[in-house]
Design a protein around this motif. Sequence first.
Motif, short mmCIF file in Angstrom:
data_model
loop_
_atom_site.label_atom_id
_atom_site.label_comp_id
_atom_site.label_asym_id
_atom_site.label_seq_id
_atom_site.Cartn_x
_atom_site.Cartn_y
_atom_site.Cartn_z
N ASP A 357 0.84 -1.21 0.00
CA ASP A 357 0.00 0.00 0.00
C ASP A 357 0.87 1.26 0.00
OD1 ASP A 357 -2.28 -1.50 -0.01
OD2 ASP A 357 -2.63 -1.37 2.16
N ALA A 358 1.91 1.26 0.83
CA ALA A 358 2.79 2.44 0.91
C ALA A 358 3.50 2.66 -0.41
CB ALA A 358 3.79 2.27 2.04
N GLN A 361 1.06 3.98 -3.01
CA GLN A 361 0.76 5.38 -2.70
C GLN A 361 1.93 6.26 -3.16
OE1 GLN A 361 -2.19 6.63 -1.33
NE2 GLN A 361 -1.25 8.57 -2.00
N TYR A 362 3.16 5.76 -2.93
CA TYR A 362 4.35 6.50 -3.35
C TYR A 362 4.36 6.67 -4.87
CZ TYR A 362 9.26 7.20 -4.61
OH TYR A 362 10.44 7.66 -5.16
N ASN A 364 1.74 6.58 -6.90
CA ASN A 364 0.65 7.48 -7.28
C ASN A 364 1.01 8.93 -7.00
OD1 ASN A 364 -0.98 5.38 -8.14
ND2 ASN A 364 -1.93 5.08 -6.13
N ASP A 365 1.61 9.18 -5.82
CA ASP A 365 2.00 10.55 -5.46
C ASP A 365 3.07 11.07 -6.42
OD1 ASP A 365 0.25 10.44 -3.37
OD2 ASP A 365 1.78 10.08 -1.84
#
Length: 479
Positions: A357-358, A361-362, A364-365
């Motif tokens: 997940d992290a 998210q990284y 995507n960011d």
Amino acid sequence: MAFCKFSPNFSSRNRTEIDNAFIEDFLPKAPDLCVKVYIMGLAKCNNADDVENTLSYFAEKLKICEEDIISIFKYWEEQGLVQVLSTDPIEVRYLPVNSANAKVKKYNIDKYADFNIQIQELFKNRMIMPNEFSEFYALIERKHIEQSALIEIVRYCVEYKGFNLSPNYCLTVARDWIREGILTLDAVKEKITELGLVDDQMTLILSAMGSKRKIQIEDKDLINKWLKSYGFELNVIIFVVKMLRTKKRRLDVNVLDDYLTKYYEMRLTSIAEIENYENEKENLYFIAQAVNKELGIFYDDLTKEIDTYVVTWLNMGFDKDTLRLVADNCFKSSIRTLEGYNNILTKLFKLGIVSMDAYLQYLNDSIAEDNKIEKILSALGLVRKVNNADRTFYSIWTKDWGFSDEIIMYGASLSAGKSNAIQYLNKILSNWNVSGLKTLTDVKKEKVEIKETANNFIHNNYTKEQIASIISNLDDVEV
């Protein structure tokens, strides 16, 4: 005829070099004056034809009589470092410190009469040869171990190995203990007492192995390494022995040492850590295979990769799926080695990104940020892909200077069409930052006036001290 010369097998040099063996084995016990004479002679050997290479020069320079200098060279001859070929006139040949010549030193046998008797009594089933006695003498005179201490070491070895052991074995043990600084009888007794304390522990280990053989000195050195150097508890060592026996692995103390050394290097020191590693070994193998497949590499033997990398990755908190995805992304980014891949994982770990997940998210960011930067580039009239310099600038604008995307886009609109739009935008934003303008309303009120100073170097009247103080302030700025 020259006073001091090198022997034919001693290479002459333009500078004076002192062998480390001389410093370690001879210098500590030699009288100061003897050392001075030896070094001066060594220096003269480099230029044997020097007019100052004479006995009288030595006597005058060192303020001692010629007879004493001759006596000193006789001392070094006894040590096996020189040959006094003649005393009238004096002629000395320097020998290599580690050469065979240094080993044929003549020893004063009367000096070792009692020592010889006591040593021979310990070897009841064989006669010690003169050359073997010479090796004992050499330890006493070069390493400065006490005779009584050496006798005690031999007695200890005989008790463990029996009367038929070779004197060379005792000499090897003695050299090892000397390297530890054990030179006196008291120190030897302390060492023996220390080794005696591990007898029960080694007995338990050998018993767990199913071995009934007698404990050897080498065994004691090993268990001291396992318990003291590696820091294993005795119950952990016993667990490893039983585990290896359960798996029907070939087992002796050397095999056990290999396993314990590997666990130590992997920082696995508890039963739980070792058990988990062994249970997970099959899983580790599949993880290594999966990562290699994504990176496009292949190894026949994965053992080193597992021990060096995979265990560390899992300890960081990465799981198999995350490792595979990162490996796939690395391959697409032309990072196709374990070292390069490990470097990426290390950076992600420092950022606190270890879970799937992290990581997603990284990604995507990062993609969202690149999209913002693309819009800024477009507003500047630049049609190209986002690069690392763009990302660095954007990070400074938003994080360090605190500007919103709205303000940056406005600055970009003012910079469009300039010869170096990125440079112009940086200057505008820098001016606003220095002026403390942080809202769109404020920056729109500010008159934009960027002066071209590339070809007009500006001098100032600041002192060197003032400039140095200002520049030193930059040390606190993280980049």
